[in-house]
Write a protein that holds these residues in place. Sequence first.
Motif, PDB file in Angstrom:
ATOM      1  N   PHE B 457       0.758  -1.175   0.017  1.00  0.00           N
ATOM      2  CA  PHE B 457      -0.174   0.173   0.287  1.00  0.00           C
ATOM      3  C   PHE B 457       0.679   0.937   0.174  1.00  0.00           C
ATOM      4  CE2 PHE B 457      -2.981  -3.375   1.909  1.00  0.00           C
ATOM      5  CZ  PHE B 457      -4.090  -3.222   0.848  1.00  0.00           C
ATOM      6  N   PHE B 458       2.688   0.946   0.218  1.00  0.00           N
ATOM      7  CA  PHE B 458       2.963   2.473   0.445  1.00  0.00           C
ATOM      8  C   PHE B 458       4.130   1.827  -0.269  1.00  0.00           C
ATOM      9  CE2 PHE B 458       0.707   1.619   4.212  1.00  0.00           C
ATOM     10  CZ  PHE B 458       0.284   3.379   4.561  1.00  0.00           C
ATOM     11  N   ALA B 459       4.255   3.789  -1.520  1.00  0.00           N
ATOM     12  CA  ALA B 459       5.982   4.088  -1.876  1.00  0.00           C
ATOM     13  C   ALA B 459       6.610   3.495  -1.415  1.00  0.00           C
ATOM     14  CB  ALA B 459       5.654   5.220  -2.787  1.00  0.00           C
ATOM     15  N   PRO B 460       7.981   2.873  -1.927  1.00  0.00           N
ATOM     16  CA  PRO B 460       9.574   2.912  -0.933  1.00  0.00           C
ATOM     17  C   PRO B 460       9.223   3.530   0.173  1.00  0.00           C
ATOM     18  CG  PRO B 460       9.261   1.669  -3.539  1.00  0.00           C
ATOM     19  CD  PRO B 460       7.644   2.846  -3.274  1.00  0.00           C
ATOM     20  N   ARG B 461       9.199   5.072  -0.693  1.00  0.00           N
ATOM     21  CA  ARG B 461      10.830   5.756   0.389  1.00  0.00           C
ATOM     22  C   ARG B 461       9.401   5.636   1.477  1.00  0.00           C
ATOM     23  NH1 ARG B 461       8.162  11.840  -1.031  1.00  0.00           N
ATOM     24  NH2 ARG B 461       6.211  10.995  -2.358  1.00  0.00           N
ATOM     25  N   TRP B 462       8.357   5.445   1.691  1.00  0.00           N
ATOM     26  CA  TRP B 462       7.597   5.749   2.770  1.00  0.00           C
ATOM     27  C   TRP B 462       7.566   4.989   3.788  1.00  0.00           C
ATOM     28  CZ3 TRP B 462       5.997   9.994   4.355  1.00  0.00           C
ATOM     29  CH2 TRP B 462       5.439  11.206   3.282  1.00  0.00           C
ATOM     30  N   ARG B 463       7.782   3.296   3.391  1.00  0.00           N
ATOM     31  CA  ARG B 463       8.028   2.021   4.260  1.00  0.00           C
ATOM     32  C   ARG B 463       8.273   1.735   5.915  1.00  0.00           C
ATOM     33  NH1 ARG B 463       8.657  -1.218  -2.042  1.00  0.00           N
ATOM     34  NH2 ARG B 463       6.457  -0.633  -2.414  1.00  0.00           N
ATOM     35  N   ALA B 464       9.874   2.597   5.308  1.00  0.00           N
ATOM     36  CA  ALA B 464      10.143   2.294   6.563  1.00  0.00           C
ATOM     37  C   ALA B 464       9.242   3.005   7.519  1.00  0.00           C
ATOM     38  CB  ALA B 464      12.049   2.849   6.529  1.00  0.00           C
ATOM     39  N   GLY B 465       9.471   4.558   7.187  1.00  0.00           N
ATOM     40  CA  GLY B 465       8.576   5.144   8.671  1.00  0.00           C
ATOM     41  C   GLY B 465       7.402   4.684   8.763  1.00  0.00           C
ATOM     42  N   VAL B 466       6.854   3.989   7.759  1.00  0.00           N
ATOM     43  CA  VAL B 466       5.139   3.395   8.327  1.00  0.00           C
ATOM     44  C   VAL B 466       5.501   2.575   9.622  1.00  0.00           C
ATOM     45  CG1 VAL B 466       3.163   2.630   7.911  1.00  0.00           C
ATOM     46  CG2 VAL B 466       3.816   3.506   6.015  1.00  0.00           C
ATOM     47  N   LEU B 467       6.185   1.450   9.451  1.00  0.00           N
ATOM     48  CA  LEU B 467       6.552   0.867  10.031  1.00  0.00           C
ATOM     49  C   LEU B 467       7.017   1.442  11.407  1.00  0.00           C
ATOM     50  CD1 LEU B 467       6.908  -2.335  10.674  1.00  0.00           C
ATOM     51  CD2 LEU B 467       9.264  -2.360   9.642  1.00  0.00           C
ATOM     52  N   TRP B 468       8.114   1.862  11.065  1.00  0.00           N
ATOM     53  CA  TRP B 468       8.338   3.228  12.710  1.00  0.00           C
ATOM     54  C   TRP B 468       7.467   3.975  13.348  1.00  0.00           C
ATOM     55  CZ3 TRP B 468       7.858   7.753  13.770  1.00  0.00           C
ATOM     56  CH2 TRP B 468       8.978   8.457  15.427  1.00  0.00           C
ATOM     57  N   PHE B 469       6.302   4.333  12.645  1.00  0.00           N
ATOM     58  CA  PHE B 469       5.497   4.854  12.842  1.00  0.00           C
ATOM     59  C   PHE B 469       4.418   3.480  13.175  1.00  0.00           C
ATOM     60  CE2 PHE B 469       0.594   5.815  13.029  1.00  0.00           C
ATOM     61  CZ  PHE B 469       0.932   6.770  13.770  1.00  0.00           C
ATOM     62  N   ILE B 470       4.145   2.699  12.820  1.00  0.00           N
ATOM     63  CA  ILE B 470       2.874   1.297  13.912  1.00  0.00           C
ATOM     64  C   ILE B 470       3.745   0.454  15.179  1.00  0.00           C
ATOM     65  CG2 ILE B 470       2.960  -1.037  13.387  1.00  0.00           C
ATOM     66  CD1 ILE B 470       0.634   0.679  12.201  1.00  0.00           C
ATOM     67  N   TYR B 471       5.092   0.714  14.951  1.00  0.00           N
ATOM     68  CA  TYR B 471       5.553   0.258  16.185  1.00  0.00           C
ATOM     69  C   TYR B 471       5.859   1.515  17.617  1.00  0.00           C
ATOM     70  CZ  TYR B 471       8.178  -4.035  14.714  1.00  0.00           C
ATOM     71  OH  TYR B 471       8.706  -5.149  13.677  1.00  0.00           O
ATOM     72  N   VAL B 472       6.483   2.506  16.860  1.00  0.00           N
ATOM     73  CA  VAL B 472       6.312   3.481  18.282  1.00  0.00           C
ATOM     74  C   VAL B 472       4.753   3.776  18.749  1.00  0.00           C
ATOM     75  CG1 VAL B 472       6.000   6.091  18.778  1.00  0.00           C
ATOM     76  CG2 VAL B 472       8.074   4.804  17.409  1.00  0.00           C
ATOM     77  N   PHE B 473       3.548   4.055  17.821  1.00  0.00           N
ATOM     78  CA  PHE B 473       2.024   3.618  17.780  1.00  0.00           C
ATOM     79  C   PHE B 473       1.602   2.825  19.568  1.00  0.00           C
ATOM     80  CE2 PHE B 473      -2.607   3.142  17.264  1.00  0.00           C
ATOM     81  CZ  PHE B 473      -3.100   4.395  17.771  1.00  0.00           C
ATOM     82  N   GLY B 474       2.338   1.091  18.739  1.00  0.00           N
ATOM     83  CA  GLY B 474       2.153   0.251  19.875  1.00  0.00           C
ATOM     84  C   GLY B 474       2.792   1.331  21.073  1.00  0.00           C
ATOM     85  N   ILE B 475       3.727   1.287  21.344  1.00  0.00           N
ATOM     86  CA  ILE B 475       3.936   1.637  22.448  1.00  0.00           C
ATOM     87  C   ILE B 475       3.234   2.863  23.421  1.00  0.00           C
ATOM     88  CG2 ILE B 475       6.380   2.623  23.860  1.00  0.00           C
ATOM     89  CD1 ILE B 475       7.392   1.222  21.105  1.00  0.00           C
ATOM     90  N   VAL B 476       2.953   4.101  22.800  1.00  0.00           N
ATOM     91  CA  VAL B 476       2.509   4.825  22.568  1.00  0.00           C
ATOM     92  C   VAL B 476       1.281   4.706  23.853  1.00  0.00           C
ATOM     93  CG1 VAL B 476       1.063   7.611  22.230  1.00  0.00           C
ATOM     94  CG2 VAL B 476       3.152   6.686  21.478  1.00  0.00           C
ATOM     95  N   LEU B 477       0.576   3.671  22.522  1.00  0.00           N
ATOM     96  CA  LEU B 477      -1.344   2.674  23.194  1.00  0.00           C
ATOM     97  C   LEU B 477      -0.756   2.198  24.785  1.00  0.00           C
ATOM     98  CD1 LEU B 477      -3.449   3.726  22.135  1.00  0.00           C
ATOM     99  CD2 LEU B 477      -4.035   1.084  21.150  1.00  0.00           C
ATOM    100  N   ALA B 478       0.248   1.416  24.529  1.00  0.00           N
ATOM    101  CA  ALA B 478       0.676   1.083  25.817  1.00  0.00           C
ATOM    102  C   ALA B 478       1.048   2.037  26.759  1.00  0.00           C
ATOM    103  CB  ALA B 478       2.400  -0.061  25.692  1.00  0.00           C
TER     104      ALA B 478
END
Lengths: 98, 697
Positions: B457-478
Amino acid sequence: MNAPRSYTYGSIFPLSEARPDVPLRLVRSTCGRGLAAHLAAMGLRPGAILTVIRASGRGPMIIGLGDNRMALGRGMAHRVFVAPADGNEASARRASEK
Amino acid sequence: MPSRIRIALAGNPNSGKTTIFNAITGARQHVANYPGVTVEKKEGLARRDGVEITVIDLPGTYSLTAYSLEEIVARNFLVDEKPDAVINIIDASNLERNLYLTVQLMELGLPLVVALNMMDVAAERGLKIDVAHLSALMGVPIVPTVGTKSEGVTELIDASIAVALGRLSSKPAAVKYGTEVEEEVAKVQAALAPDAHRLGKYSPRWLAVKMLEEDEEAVRQVGAVLPGAGEALSQAKKSGEHIRAIAGDDPEIVLADRRYGFISGACQESVVSTAESQHLLSDKIDVVVTHRALGIPILLALMYVVFYFAFRAANAPGNWIGAALGWVSGLVRAAVPASPYHPANLQSLIVDGVIGGAGSVIAFLPNVMVLFFAIAVLENSGYMARAAFVMDHLMHKMGLHGKSFIPMVIGFGCSVPAVMSTRIIENRLGRLTTMMVIPLVSCGARLPVYALLIPAFFAPRWRAGVLWFIYVFGIVLAVAIARLLRGTLLRGESHPLVMELPPYRMPTLKGLLIHTWERSWLYVKKAGTVILAASVLLWFAAHWPAPPEKGLAAAGTKEQANALVLSGSLVGRVGRAMEPAIRPIGFDWRVGTAFLGATAAKEIFISQMGIVFSVGESADTAAELRGKLAAEYSPASGFAMLLFTLIATPCVATVVVTRRESGSWKWALLQWGGLTLVGYLAALLFYQLAALFGAAA
């Protein structure tokens, strides 16, 4: 934190009020018997000489015990009472807040 | 003469115990749990001069009190199992503190051998240790070692075999507590004497000392074993009061003080320090790494690097495995006949159910291995303790302390060991809270799901960023949920932080590889059993009940036939029934179906999507599936899928282990239900906002 009344004499104060890099002598841990014994097993026992390596804000502090480094939470540091190892309170204790 | 012996390894955390264990046993290791508790039990095998040695690596502890579960486990093992010899690994550069455990082992009266480890570090710090003299003072053989270079390990094995077989004497010196205390010890011992024969494995003196210390476990066991224990217990209480009165401190502190007295006496006689305590390199690193402002950014950056490697560097081998699996699928297709119109056949079962299910997990093994390896680097280098330090203030605001961060980091590997490792948190409320939010930390099994969805779903330049966001968002939610729990259901005081910050060390490659191998093997085993079984079960649920032959014959293409079978199947029916509920979060019944499968294990989402979309035509199944996903769903739906994967439906294994660790189904079900609800709401909020801005089409 309420220090036991018998410890209000002399220059005994909570570790949380100690200045960094000044040698301190541990007098007593008032944090419950199990935890105090655990601290002793880790070397934090009455008579041990320690220094505050770093205390920043309200977070945990790093203390040095010989070549050992230990992280101590704020709450913990309020309950560990120390005295200046050289008897000079003025250089070892921060001016108390509030 | 016995040719089989059992040797236990005891030592402080950070004493190099695991390194010595690895050096003795190599790869012949086995990880299990102590019966009834979830403290990890590591066993290994070694052979020397015809003697078969079973080595048991006890949990690292500072003493043998009843303070933590690890201490109780280590102590009970030593007392109940009576190993033929105990190797006590001590850090020579940190002698006095490490000898405290040694003295307690001596008091237990077991055949003891001391491994004076990290002799190189001690020499660097200008410590000269007279090993022979120290050995004479303690009454036990001492072998100098450098575990990281395997120096002295052969001598250590030889010495422990000799002690186990009685060829070398190990008669631990008696530690005396001084006249007043000794009198009280004698009184308690006398009160125990009438029942001495019932004490069996316990030495009366050791028990007497433990009772003076008001050691809960010892008191409990005495009460359970002895009918006349009341007298001994009341004597112990009286004696304790007496010691408190004359020494001005609690008996356990007085006894600790006397033990340290013995230790510093021994050290004064046998250790010469030629250098003043120096400003260590570790302190210099810590100035930066634990800096008030820089600490957390450094931690986040390090995590980003870890995930960058897990995602990018490990992709190529993953693709090779994927290609190999595609090749095997091709072979199966050629060998097993299939009805052209009926998708529910043996070929499909093997290709989609078995290879698709377990294979997709294996294909992501390289990513998971890199992740485990990186976590091992952080752990073995000493950084993990700093991470706990840096996080303590923040964790404290959640009502937890820095230590809770460690299980959460382990959660990046797998939620199951993470939930188990909450045992390092002494406080029950803090532990429960940590357990509840651990599934929000993205585990290794979710990485393959992200790795599938993000490039779709995401262009190559966004991929690492989206992955990072998902990980960090999980922590913030925790953090948010933990705070909520600590303010409501789990209100109460939290335990303060006390933790050693070990000096930074260069991890050994061997140690890292063994650790990575161990964890990865657990992951593969999971893929080979639970996930394979679930995948096959799901295959049946997705093909049964079969539609009438007539309808199938009428279907023109294979895809139409597949769609017909699936929509009529059990899974399809449940998925369809759910559709009104999941359409507002951007899912259709097929996504719902895949998430149904993911309740068994997160990575089943992939294989289930593969079945739903009948992937398997080309060699690269992942790319094929991504193509179909990108054609069917909007990026907003894709992102909602990511959120749902992150938050909702923790896997069955996690729920089961949470039930075991928390002691009740209540918490396990709260974890599952609560997180699923939150995941749904998060996806709903995001998708509806995206729809509002016209991005959900």
